[in-house]
Structures are given as C-alpha cells and as structure tokens.
Scaffold this motif. Structure first.
Motif, PDB file in Angstrom:
ATOM      1  N   VAL A  53       0.859  -1.215   0.053  1.00 42.48           N
ATOM      2  CA  VAL A  53      -0.015   0.003  -0.054  1.00 42.48           C
ATOM      3  C   VAL A  53       0.927   1.102  -0.024  1.00 42.48           C
ATOM      4  CG1 VAL A  53      -1.788   1.203   1.218  1.00 42.48           C
ATOM      5  CG2 VAL A  53      -1.792  -1.225   1.173  1.00 42.48           C
ATOM      6  N   HIS A  54       0.484   2.289  -0.631  1.00 38.22           N
ATOM      7  CA  HIS A  54       1.386   3.479  -0.760  1.00 38.22           C
ATOM      8  C   HIS A  54       0.409   4.748  -0.623  1.00 38.22           C
ATOM      9  CE1 HIS A  54       3.012   0.303  -3.471  1.00 38.22           C
ATOM     10  NE2 HIS A  54       4.196   1.002  -3.361  1.00 38.22           N
ATOM     11  N   SER A  55       1.101   5.633   0.032  1.00 37.33           N
ATOM     12  CA  SER A  55       0.371   6.909   0.340  1.00 37.33           C
ATOM     13  C   SER A  55      -0.101   7.792  -0.947  1.00 37.33           C
ATOM     14  CB  SER A  55       1.425   7.830   1.339  1.00 37.33           C
ATOM     15  OG  SER A  55       0.749   9.121   1.476  1.00 37.33           O
ATOM     16  N   SER A  56      -1.142   8.378  -0.945  1.00 40.77           N
ATOM     17  CA  SER A  56      -1.549   8.994  -2.161  1.00 40.77           C
ATOM     18  C   SER A  56      -1.618  10.474  -1.928  1.00 40.77           C
ATOM     19  CB  SER A  56      -3.442   8.585  -2.349  1.00 40.77           C
ATOM     20  OG  SER A  56      -3.988   8.926  -1.303  1.00 40.77           O
ATOM     21  N   VAL A  57      -1.060  11.022  -0.545  1.00 43.50           N
ATOM     22  CA  VAL A  57      -1.037  12.280  -0.290  1.00 43.50           C
ATOM     23  C   VAL A  57       0.276  12.428   0.442  1.00 43.50           C
ATOM     24  CG1 VAL A  57      -3.367  12.732  -0.347  1.00 43.50           C
ATOM     25  CG2 VAL A  57      -2.346  12.071   1.688  1.00 43.50           C
ATOM     26  N   CYS A  58       0.703  13.890   0.572  1.00 45.73           N
ATOM     27  CA  CYS A  58       1.726  14.305   1.423  1.00 45.73           C
ATOM     28  C   CYS A  58       0.860  14.726   2.925  1.00 45.73           C
ATOM     29  CB  CYS A  58       2.516  15.599   0.972  1.00 45.73           C
ATOM     30  SG  CYS A  58       3.484  15.210  -0.474  1.00 45.73           S
ATOM     31  N   GLY A  59       1.493  14.279   3.949  1.00 44.23           N
ATOM     32  CA  GLY A  59       1.009  14.885   5.342  1.00 44.23           C
ATOM     33  C   GLY A  59       1.650  14.023   6.553  1.00 44.23           C
ATOM     34  N   GLU A  60       0.936  14.097   7.697  1.00 44.68           N
ATOM     35  CA  GLU A  60       1.587  13.595   8.895  1.00 44.68           C
ATOM     36  C   GLU A  60       0.375  12.322   9.061  1.00 44.68           C
ATOM     37  OE1 GLU A  60       1.999  14.604  13.456  1.00 44.68           O
ATOM     38  OE2 GLU A  60       1.355  16.294  12.299  1.00 44.68           O
ATOM     39  N   VAL A  61       1.075  11.273   9.666  1.00 45.94           N
ATOM     40  CA  VAL A  61       0.563  10.224  10.018  1.00 45.94           C
ATOM     41  C   VAL A  61      -0.270  10.569  11.649  1.00 45.94           C
ATOM     42  CG1 VAL A  61       0.414   7.604  10.665  1.00 45.94           C
ATOM     43  CG2 VAL A  61       1.837   8.420   8.867  1.00 45.94           C
ATOM     44  N   THR A  62      -1.608  10.379  11.618  1.00 44.98           N
ATOM     45  CA  THR A  62      -2.051  10.767  12.902  1.00 44.98           C
ATOM     46  C   THR A  62      -2.546   9.597  13.784  1.00 44.98           C
ATOM     47  OG1 THR A  62      -4.059  11.247  12.013  1.00 44.98           O
ATOM     48  CG2 THR A  62      -2.805  13.112  12.076  1.00 44.98           C
ATOM     49  N   ALA A  63      -2.697   8.520  13.007  1.00 49.08           N
ATOM     50  CA  ALA A  63      -3.242   7.148  13.732  1.00 49.08           C
ATOM     51  C   ALA A  63      -3.056   6.282  12.882  1.00 49.08           C
ATOM     52  CB  ALA A  63      -4.740   7.430  14.001  1.00 49.08           C
ATOM     53  N   ILE A  64      -2.972   4.927  13.497  1.00 47.81           N
ATOM     54  CA  ILE A  64      -2.831   3.591  12.990  1.00 47.81           C
ATOM     55  C   ILE A  64      -3.972   2.767  13.549  1.00 47.81           C
ATOM     56  CG2 ILE A  64      -1.668   1.477  12.076  1.00 47.81           C
ATOM     57  CD1 ILE A  64       0.972   3.209  11.872  1.00 47.81           C
ATOM     58  N   GLU A  65      -5.150   2.658  12.998  1.00 52.61           N
ATOM     59  CA  GLU A  65      -6.286   1.914  13.909  1.00 52.61           C
ATOM     60  C   GLU A  65      -7.166   1.485  13.016  1.00 52.61           C
ATOM     61  OE1 GLU A  65      -7.840   5.512  15.835  1.00 52.61           O
ATOM     62  OE2 GLU A  65      -8.952   6.293  13.933  1.00 52.61           O
ATOM     63  N   ASP A  66      -7.955   0.552  13.601  1.00 54.59           N
ATOM     64  CA  ASP A  66      -9.295  -0.033  12.739  1.00 54.59           C
ATOM     65  C   ASP A  66     -10.055   0.747  12.229  1.00 54.59           C
ATOM     66  OD1 ASP A  66      -8.152  -2.734  13.031  1.00 54.59           O
ATOM     67  OD2 ASP A  66      -9.561  -3.442  14.789  1.00 54.59           O
ATOM     68  N   CYS A 105       7.637  -4.905 -11.283  1.00 50.52           N
ATOM     69  CA  CYS A 105       6.897  -3.483 -11.412  1.00 50.52           C
ATOM     70  C   CYS A 105       5.601  -3.733 -10.889  1.00 50.52           C
ATOM     71  CB  CYS A 105       7.123  -3.193 -12.740  1.00 50.52           C
ATOM     72  SG  CYS A 105       6.146  -1.451 -13.016  1.00 50.52           S
ATOM     73  N   ILE A 106       4.966  -4.803 -11.551  1.00 49.64           N
ATOM     74  CA  ILE A 106       3.492  -5.060 -10.808  1.00 49.64           C
ATOM     75  C   ILE A 106       3.249  -5.336  -9.250  1.00 49.64           C
ATOM     76  CG2 ILE A 106       1.690  -6.519 -11.415  1.00 49.64           C
ATOM     77  CD1 ILE A 106       2.558  -7.048 -14.334  1.00 49.64           C
ATOM     78  N   LYS A 107       4.195  -6.014  -8.930  1.00 47.76           N
ATOM     79  CA  LYS A 107       4.342  -6.596  -7.588  1.00 47.76           C
ATOM     80  C   LYS A 107       4.435  -5.451  -6.692  1.00 47.76           C
ATOM     81  CE  LYS A 107       5.733 -10.006  -4.499  1.00 47.76           C
ATOM     82  NZ  LYS A 107       6.968 -11.309  -4.202  1.00 47.76           N
ATOM     83  N   ASN A 108       5.691  -4.538  -6.835  1.00 49.71           N
ATOM     84  CA  ASN A 108       5.931  -3.351  -6.167  1.00 49.71           C
ATOM     85  C   ASN A 108       4.986  -2.191  -6.164  1.00 49.71           C
ATOM     86  OD1 ASN A 108       8.176  -4.858  -5.213  1.00 49.71           O
ATOM     87  ND2 ASN A 108       9.417  -4.021  -6.946  1.00 49.71           N
ATOM     88  N   ALA A 109       4.200  -2.207  -7.388  1.00 49.22           N
ATOM     89  CA  ALA A 109       3.252  -1.035  -7.766  1.00 49.22           C
ATOM     90  C   ALA A 109       2.183  -1.359  -6.713  1.00 49.22           C
ATOM     91  CB  ALA A 109       3.000  -0.746  -9.028  1.00 49.22           C
ATOM     92  N   GLY A 110       1.741  -2.517  -6.313  1.00 54.38           N
ATOM     93  CA  GLY A 110       0.532  -3.083  -5.477  1.00 54.38           C
ATOM     94  C   GLY A 110      -0.494  -3.059  -6.554  1.00 54.38           C
ATOM     95  N   ILE A 111      -0.552  -3.479  -7.459  1.00 55.45           N
ATOM     96  CA  ILE A 111      -1.533  -3.516  -8.516  1.00 55.45           C
ATOM     97  C   ILE A 111      -2.516  -4.549  -8.321  1.00 55.45           C
ATOM     98  CG2 ILE A 111      -2.263  -3.541 -11.072  1.00 55.45           C
ATOM     99  CD1 ILE A 111       0.417  -2.691 -11.774  1.00 55.45           C
ATOM    100  N   VAL A 112      -3.700  -4.109  -8.080  1.00 55.81           N
ATOM    101  CA  VAL A 112      -4.748  -5.001  -7.279  1.00 55.81           C
ATOM    102  C   VAL A 112      -6.018  -5.075  -8.514  1.00 55.81           C
ATOM    103  CG1 VAL A 112      -6.492  -5.545  -5.969  1.00 55.81           C
ATOM    104  CG2 VAL A 112      -4.271  -4.840  -5.239  1.00 55.81           C
ATOM    105  N   ASP A 113      -6.477  -6.250  -8.981  1.00 58.44           N
ATOM    106  CA  ASP A 113      -7.550  -6.473 -10.016  1.00 58.44           C
ATOM    107  C   ASP A 113      -8.800  -5.860  -9.164  1.00 58.44           C
ATOM    108  OD1 ASP A 113      -7.968  -7.278 -12.803  1.00 58.44           O
ATOM    109  OD2 ASP A 113      -9.468  -8.241 -12.085  1.00 58.44           O
ATOM    110  N   TYR A 114      -9.865  -5.981 -10.023  1.00 59.36           N
ATOM    111  CA  TYR A 114     -11.264  -5.381  -9.534  1.00 59.36           C
ATOM    112  C   TYR A 114     -11.857  -6.505  -8.507  1.00 59.36           C
ATOM    113  CZ  TYR A 114     -13.921  -8.462 -12.214  1.00 59.36           C
ATOM    114  OH  TYR A 114     -14.686  -9.760 -12.662  1.00 59.36           O
ATOM    115  N   THR A 115     -11.313  -7.620  -8.890  1.00 64.86           N
ATOM    116  CA  THR A 115     -11.643  -8.635  -7.842  1.00 64.86           C
ATOM    117  C   THR A 115     -11.087  -8.755  -6.542  1.00 64.86           C
ATOM    118  OG1 THR A 115      -9.974 -10.079  -8.464  1.00 64.86           O
ATOM    119  CG2 THR A 115     -12.181 -10.397  -9.888  1.00 64.86           C
ATOM    120  N   GLY A 116     -10.091  -7.798  -6.288  1.00 63.18           N
ATOM    121  CA  GLY A 116      -9.291  -7.759  -5.130  1.00 63.18           C
ATOM    122  C   GLY A 116      -7.993  -8.714  -5.139  1.00 63.18           C
ATOM    123  N   GLU A 117      -7.817  -9.438  -6.160  1.00 61.40           N
ATOM    124  CA  GLU A 117      -6.553 -10.426  -6.202  1.00 61.40           C
ATOM    125  C   GLU A 117      -5.481  -9.534  -6.736  1.00 61.40           C
ATOM    126  OE1 GLU A 117      -5.590 -14.432  -7.710  1.00 61.40           O
ATOM    127  OE2 GLU A 117      -7.505 -13.813  -8.350  1.00 61.40           O
TER     128      GLU A 117
END
Length: 454
Positions: A53-66, A105-117
């Motif tokens: 998973v990659h960040s889509s924005v610049c900013g500060e991490v304020t929490a890691i939670e459910d 490239c595909i693996k490191n880019a985190g590419i996921v199909d519409y099925t979630g796979e």
C-alpha cells in the motif's frame, strides 16, 4: 471520450486501509507522527497473495487504527492529515522492460484487480504455470483513466497485453470485447498485430480462442462475446472464452489462464510509463448534486463523504449509499468509508429511487431461471436458504451462483433472491474447516436481514 474530473479538494483526513486485496493485512511501515509523501510505500505485503500500500498524499500520520472499510468490516488503516505539498517519491518509468522487471514492477506497484486479487499472483500463481492471458474488456465500469474507453486505446491495450504475457511467461493472449461494443470492435480492426491487420473474431459455438490462435497464426488475438457481469464471473468467463469447465472450488489459474481487467492494464500503464504505484483510481459517481452520472479521478483513501460534498452534496431525501453498483454492490452504513483500489463506483439513491420494499410469495413464473447465466433455479434456492436447508442448496449447486443479481432484478414478487443465495453460500463456506472468518472487528455476521436462517 467521456470527461473525467479530478478531485482536487484537500480533505481533513485520508484513511488508507492496509488491506485492499484478498490476502493478509499489510504490515505498516510508518508510525504515528511520521511525515509521508505521495507514492511512498506505507504498508508492506506479508504474503504472496497480498499487495503493498502506498500513500496517495503528503501529510502526517495521525493514527494507525481499525477504521471503516467499504466491504462492511473494520480494517487496520493508516490515518493521514494531508497538506497541500505535491512532493513525491522518484517515479522511474521503465524502458524496454524484461519479463522479470515487469513482474517486479507489477508486484511493487501494488496493482490489484477489480476482484481484489493482486495482479502479480494472477500472472504467477504459486501452484500453476500460466499459458494464456486474457484481458476482460467486456464491462464498461472497468474502463478508467487514460484507458477511459477501450475504443480510444486499442494500440495501448495490445501493447499492455504483450507486457502481461511477458510478465507471466504466457505464450499467448487475447483481449475480449463485448459483441455490442461496435465502437471498440471498429477501433481494433484499424490496428495491426506484428504487421497483420486485427480481425475481431466472435466467440461462437465451439469456436473458442484456441481455434482463432491457430486460424490467425498469432499469439495475440482480439475476440468478442456477449457481455457478462457479476462478482464471481471468472470461471464462467473462462468457459465462454476457452471452453474449459472449472468447478466452483477451482480457479482459472488451475487451467493455466490469467484473467485481468482493463483496470489492471491501466495501472500497469501508469507503472511502466510513469513509474507510479497504484494509489489513485477513477470511479463513477451517480445520484449526487444534479443526479447525473460523473467520472472522477480520486486518490485512494479519500472518504466517500468528501467526494459527495465536493461533487454537489446529497440530494434531498437521499437515503441509501452503495459502493460498486446497485446490482451487486454493498450498501454502506456510513459515508466515512474510503475509496480503495477495488472501488469502481459510488451511488446515492433517494427514497423515490429505491426498489419496492414489499415482497410477495413466489408466483412460479420462472423468469429468474430464464435469466440465470448459470442455469440455476434461484427461486427454489432462495426458499431453501430461507428455511436454513443449506445442504439442499449445496446439492442444487448454489456455489455456482456468480451473484450477478439478474434474478432479483427481474423477479415480479420483489423477492430477495440474490441476498438469500449469498446467505446460503456463506453458511456453506462456514461449514468447512478451512473457513477463514472476517476480521474480529467486522460488522458482518451470519444472518440474513431478509428473513433467512430463522
């Protein structure tokens, strides 16, 4: 080409789930208080069937939670307070990539199909070798971004098919169009493959793709077939295109076949030509503002409520919010859910637009049987599920249901056929020892709101 807007408003927070795929939850790579930039990897895959998973924005991490997730559960997520910086990691395009470079490239880019796979696990499954790659271009909701419509990008899709074949080691590949998509068929027939004109061949009777590979003497072909949609269409799609029959517990990879959508091809395009990992997507938005459907490019982690507010807000008397389509999507109990990699649409319905709530006894019209692409008897299955007779549902092959929703849509008695069949399938899955429950914080429990299992 349809216009695609870009959502440029800066929300108060972004919620980026560490699970946007079918595998395990990713391991966070950041801590509360850390600063992140666009494209930075913030979640590492813990298993082969997971995607980073990659960040889509610049900013500060304020929490890691459910946090709320559009599948109805709560998933460990990274909460970011974004700022207006556009700083990003160094995006490095790839020139003349080898097969191993493409796979990495595909693996490191985190590419996921519409099925979630994750696409890398589709192209190179642990247990089987892939010999054929198919790009399913039959459904318009999968046509996004630069490849907004297939007829605008035939040359790119043919090239991306070659890349997917190269990454998987497959010897042949096909792009599958819809028979009624005349614009795309005409566009492809103006292109060529290795100097030979493209001839879009219809899948008819026993003439599956193997016939056309031989007839056209090419390792890449373009074919067309009737449109098919649903949540679990991979096996029936495989049968229609290749003639290979697979039981519900098997996957196309068991037959050496990898199926990718146009979404996967678009993400691969971004990864190769722009060096960008997967952190944004184009979704269709309906029932917001003036009510007309719109397409918008959004960053993964953007909350539904922020998209709705930015695009005109709720209409008067809005009562229902649905992710990924009114036929087979999931109704949301909050708009505090984020867009993830597999989000294709957001739909808001007013009370007047809701289907009729009252249900009536089955009139035995057999319309549900007529429209079922799997030749099931949805009305009978629903009665058995409603009575908790799941063994009999299993004997009547309820696990073959692809959850397309056609039976419920055509039922004159407005019976909840799809939901009851889903209920039966979930109960059957839980009967097996290897059943994997949802996260402990899930809001989804076994029990059907439409009266099943009482």
């Amino acid at each position: 080409m349809e216009n695609v807007e870009t959502l440029n408003t800066l929300p108060e927070k972004m919620v980026i789930p560490l699970k946007q795929h079918t595998g395990e939850v990713c391991e966070p790579l950041v801590n509360v208080g850390d600063s992140v930039i666009i494209g930075q990897k913030i979640g590492e895959a813990k298993s082969y069937n997971s995607a980073p998973v990659h960040s889509s924005v610049c900013g500060e991490v304020t929490a890691i939670e459910d946090a709320f997730h559009p599948d109805g559960s709560r998933v460990k997520s990274i909460i970011i307070k974004p700022d207006d910086s556009e700083e990003s990691v160094n995006f490095s395009p790839i020139e003349n990539p080898t097969g191993s470079q493409l796979f990495s490239c595909i693996k490191n880019a985190g590419i996921v199909d519409y099925t979630g796979e994750p696409v890398h696990s589709i192209l190179k499954p642990n247990s089987n070798d892939i010999n054929t790659v198919l790009i399913n271009a039959t459904c318009p909701e999968w046509m996004i971004g630069y490849l907004n419509t297939v007829y605008n990008a035939p040359k790119q899709l043919l090239e991306l098919l070659k890349f997917l074949m190269k990454a998987s080691g497959a010897s042949k590949g096909a792009i599958v169009l819809s028979n009624d998509d005349k614009e795309s068929i005409n566009a492809f027939e103006k292109e060529n493959i290795d100097g030979n004109p493209v001839n879009v061949a219809p899948i008819i009777g026993k003439r599956t793709i193997d016939y056309y590979f031989e007839d056209m003497n090419s390792d890449r072909i373009v074919v067309s077939q009737d449109r098919i949609f649903g949540k679990n269409i991979q096996n029936i799609f495989t049968y229609y295109v290749t003639g290979c029959k697979l039981p519900p517990e098997k996957y196309p990879s068991d037959a050496g076949i990898a199926i990718c959508s146009v979404i996967s091809a678009k993400a691969l395009y971004d990864a190769i030509y722009e060096g960008k990992p997967s952190f944004e997507t184009v979704i269709s938005v309906s029932g917001i503002g003036d009510g007309n459907p719109q397409k918008v490019l959004v960053k993964v982690g953007t909350l539904f409520k922020d998209i709705i507010e930015a695009m005109g807000g709720y209409r008067d008397n809005s009562v229902k919010l649905i992710a990924n389509g009114t036929m087979t999507g999931i109704a949301q109990y909050t708009d505090e859910v984020p867009v993830i990699k597999t989000t294709t649409s957001i739909t808001v319905q007013t009370e007047d637009e809701l289907p009729e709530h009252n249900t009536y006894p089955c009139v035995h019209c057999t319309k549900c049987v007529d429209v079922c692409p799997m030749e099931l008897v949805p009305s009978r299955l629903a009665i058995l599920a409603d009575q908790g007779r799941f063994d009999e549902c299993h004997e009547m092959h309820v696990m073959n249901c692809i959850e397309c929703g056609r039976c419920a849509a055509i039922c004159p008695s407005k019976r909840h056929l799809l939901q009851l069949n889903q209920y039966a399938k979930e109960a059957i899955r839980r009967a097996y020892e290897d059943y994997q429950p949802k996260e402990e914080s899930s809001n989804v429990t076994l029990g059907c709101s439409c009266g099943g299992g009482k």
